[in-house]
Structure formats: C-alpha cells, structure tokens
Design a protein around this motif. Structure first.
Motif, short mmCIF file in Angstrom:
data_model
loop_
_atom_site.label_atom_id
_atom_site.label_comp_id
_atom_site.label_asym_id
_atom_site.label_seq_id
_atom_site.Cartn_x
_atom_site.Cartn_y
_atom_site.Cartn_z
N GLY A 109 0.83 -1.20 0.00
CA GLY A 109 0.00 0.00 0.00
C GLY A 109 0.86 1.24 0.00
O GLY A 109 2.09 1.15 0.14
N PRO A 110 0.26 2.39 -0.12
CA PRO A 110 1.04 3.65 -0.04
C PRO A 110 1.36 3.98 1.41
O PRO A 110 1.05 5.05 1.92
N TRP A 111 1.99 3.01 2.08
CA TRP A 111 2.18 3.12 3.53
C TRP A 111 3.52 3.78 3.86
O TRP A 111 4.39 3.97 3.00
N VAL A 112 3.69 4.04 5.13
CA VAL A 112 4.93 4.64 5.64
C VAL A 112 6.13 3.74 5.40
O VAL A 112 7.28 4.19 5.45
N GLY A 120 10.20 4.98 -1.55
CA GLY A 120 9.48 6.16 -1.99
C GLY A 120 8.27 5.82 -2.84
O GLY A 120 8.10 4.69 -3.30
N LEU A 121 7.45 6.83 -3.04
CA LEU A 121 6.21 6.63 -3.79
C LEU A 121 6.48 6.20 -5.23
O LEU A 121 5.66 5.51 -5.85
N THR A 261 -0.37 5.99 6.25
CA THR A 261 -0.10 6.34 4.87
C THR A 261 1.17 7.17 4.77
O THR A 261 1.56 7.85 5.72
N LEU A 262 1.78 7.13 3.59
CA LEU A 262 3.02 7.87 3.38
C LEU A 262 2.83 9.37 3.55
O LEU A 262 3.68 10.05 4.11
N ARG A 267 -6.94 6.80 5.89
CA ARG A 267 -7.59 5.96 4.87
C ARG A 267 -8.88 5.40 5.44
O ARG A 267 -8.96 5.04 6.61
N THR A 268 -9.89 5.33 4.61
CA THR A 268 -11.16 4.75 5.04
C THR A 268 -11.01 3.24 5.13
O THR A 268 -10.60 2.59 4.17
#
Length: 338
Positions: A109-112, A120-121, A261-262, A267-268
């Motif tokens: 996921g776009p996680w930390v 990185g993203l 999230t990053l 997030r829902t």
C-alpha cells in the motif's frame, strides 16, 4: 483442486509476538502433516494485523522444517526491497529447497513503509512497480543482468546463484486492480487474488487478465492463478460464524487502522463487524460439507482451482491447528478427487 493454507501470523491479543510467530510456523508444519500441498505467509510492517516482517525469512524457516510442502510468500512487498536482492533470495531458496519455494510479490500500500525503507512513492506507482517486476524477472531468467531505468541503474553483473528451476522459480503477482492484472499477463505470471474479493470480482479479474494476455500474444489457458479465502470448519455453520464474529472484528479493528499512509492522510477502513459478516458470506465457513460446496462453487464461477485457505480466523493456536487437521481430513480428500 489444489488447496494450501495461508498464514498472516495474525496477532489477535496483545502479548508475546514471538509466540504468534511460533504458532504460525507450527501451523505451517501441521499443514504438511494434514496433507496440504503448500503453505503461504504474508508480510506486514509496523502493524499488529500481521507480525511477520519478512515473508522470505519465514519461508526459509518453514522450508527447513518440512520435507514435501511447497512454501510461498503472499506476498513479499516488492517496493520495499531491491528486485535484485529479492531475486538472489529467491534463487537461494529455490536451490536449497530443490524447487519448493514460490515467490509471491505485490505492491503493498502507499504506507509509511516506503519512507522507512527508502523506496518512496515512485516505486509504488505503476511505472516504478512495472520496472521492479521486469528487473526481478530478468534476474531470475538470465545469466547476466544490467539496469538503466528511472529507478535502477547498474553495470552488468553475473547472476549468482542461478536458480535451479527453469525457466525460473514460480512467481505469482498479487492483483487488486486491472492494471496489476494486465502487468501479470504481460509477464506471463499467474495472479494471486485476495480474500476481500467475491467470486464475481475474481471472475472479472480473470477476464481482464485473459484479454491482456491475448493482446500481447500469450495464451492464458492453464495459468495457475490462486485465490485466498477464509476457511473454518466446525460442526455447524452457526458455530463457525459465531467463532469468527467473536475473533475477527477485534483483530481487524486493531490491525487495519494501524496502517500509516506515506502522506499522513487517513484511509477509510471497512467496518470490522460488517467486513466479518461479508467474509463469512463468501468463503468456506461451516461444516465440512458446506466448505466443500463453497470451494467447488468458487472454482466453477472463476475457473480458479488453487485455493489458499486462511486458517487462523478463530484467533487461537489450538483452534488453528484443529482447523488445519479437520480441513486436511474432512475437506481436502474430497476436492483432490475432483
């Protein structure tokens, strides 16, 4: 039909995380005794949802504890690691296990995680993800590899060790979007579909894959896709559902919101109780006969005959081991004969 077990090393109660990991390893060993062909372990970072941070390391331990069982990662988060490093680890396990290792990869996921591990993203987004998969597969299929892309640049180096399995060790791609399905199809790799998707959604992903495969000249017939499913055997469906409604909402409620999230935006997340009821409605839950029927319906609706059963849903080590034993004795033989 092929059945395996799927482990999250799920932490249902606060306490000894080492005990959780040991229980998951014991479950994998029990799967071999029960007659399953494969066991899969998930990877998560910084959350109690699952406490295994390295699916490859766990797989190595389980391969060393078993003789016949095939072991896979479901999944190794590719944006968090260098594709060559993951390729080397895959080749090593392929050699030492004599071909019993399967590498499952996914975007995560776009996680930390992307911040902590430095990916990185860019490595999570479609172009970076595709570049990583391409480099990984080149590493697993060639004698020498170089890279000159936006994310990875290095001179040509030899592949050491080379994998034992030709043309490469088994690799499967976790797919939750049409783009990921199309990428897997272009690479000629099977998909791993998650337990959040019902039969209709899984069938649609198969159609997307098939169309993408044909568009690039590949034959999609016979590709060994896999799908994850919650599985719990009990003396009645009422009893099985009650167990899951007792254990899963608390675990989901603590674990899922822990993902950061990053960019820091919330997030829902699904409502844990509603999500538990949904899982009970689409997966093999109940008596052995009901579990067999549900797995057959999924195979008929999707064409997927490789099912990975999440067996830890009742929340305790003892119940997980009992579940594996009963699935192996009362469900598996009927489906192996199909």
């Amino acid at each position: 039909m092929e059945l395996g077990i799927f482990l999250l090393a799920a932490q249902f109660e606060a306490g000894d995380q080492g005990a959780v990991l040991t229980a998951a390893l014991d479950a994998g060993c029990a799967a071999e005794v029960a007659g399953f062909g494969e066991a899969w372990i998930a990877e998560h970072h910084f959350v109690p949802y699952g406490v295994c941070p390295s699916a490859v390391t766990f797989a190595a331990m389980l391969l060393g504890r078993t003789d016949r069982l095939r072991v896979g990662t479901a999944i190794s988060v590719l944006p968090n690691t260098h594709p060559v490093l993951l390729g080397e680890q895959t080749a090593l396990l392929d050699q030492l296990s004599h071909g019993r290792f399967t590498l499952g990869i996914g975007r995560g996921g776009p996680w930390v995680d992307l911040e902590v591990f430095g990916g990185g993203l860019e490595r999570y987004e479609e172009e970076g993800w595709a570049e990583s998969v391409d480099l990984l597969m080149r590493w697993l299929t060639r004698r020498r590899v170089a890279a000159d892309g936006p994310q990875y640049h290095f001179r040509e180096v030899p592949v050491v060790p080379r994998p034992l399995t030709r043309p490469h060790p088994p690799v499967i791609v976790a797919c939750t979007t049409p783009a990921s399905a199309a990428l897997a199809a272009r690479q000629g790799l099977p998909m791993l579909l998650g337990m959040h998707a019902d039969d209709t959604e899984k069938a649609e992903m198969i159609r997307t894959y098939d169309a993408a495969a044909r568009a690039c000249g590949r034959d999609p017939r016979g590709v060994p896709h896999a799908a994850a499913a919650v599985a719990l055997v009990a003396d009645s469906r009422t009893e099985a559902v009650r167990e899951l409604r007792t254990a899963l909402p608390k675990w989901l409620g603590l674990g899922l919101p822990a993902h950061q999230t990053l960019d820091g935006h919330p997030r829902t997340m699904r409502d844990p109780r509603t999500y538990t009821d949904y899982l009970c409605s689409i997966h093999p839950i109940g008596t052995p006969k009901e579990c067999i029927a549900r797995l057959r319906r999924t195979a008929e609706a999707t064409g997927i005959t490789r099912q990975l059963l999440f067996v830890e849903g009742a929340g305790t080590r003892e119940r997980t081991l009992e579940n594996i034993h009963r699935l192996g004795k009362e469900v598996l033989p009927h489906l192996q004969a199909d």
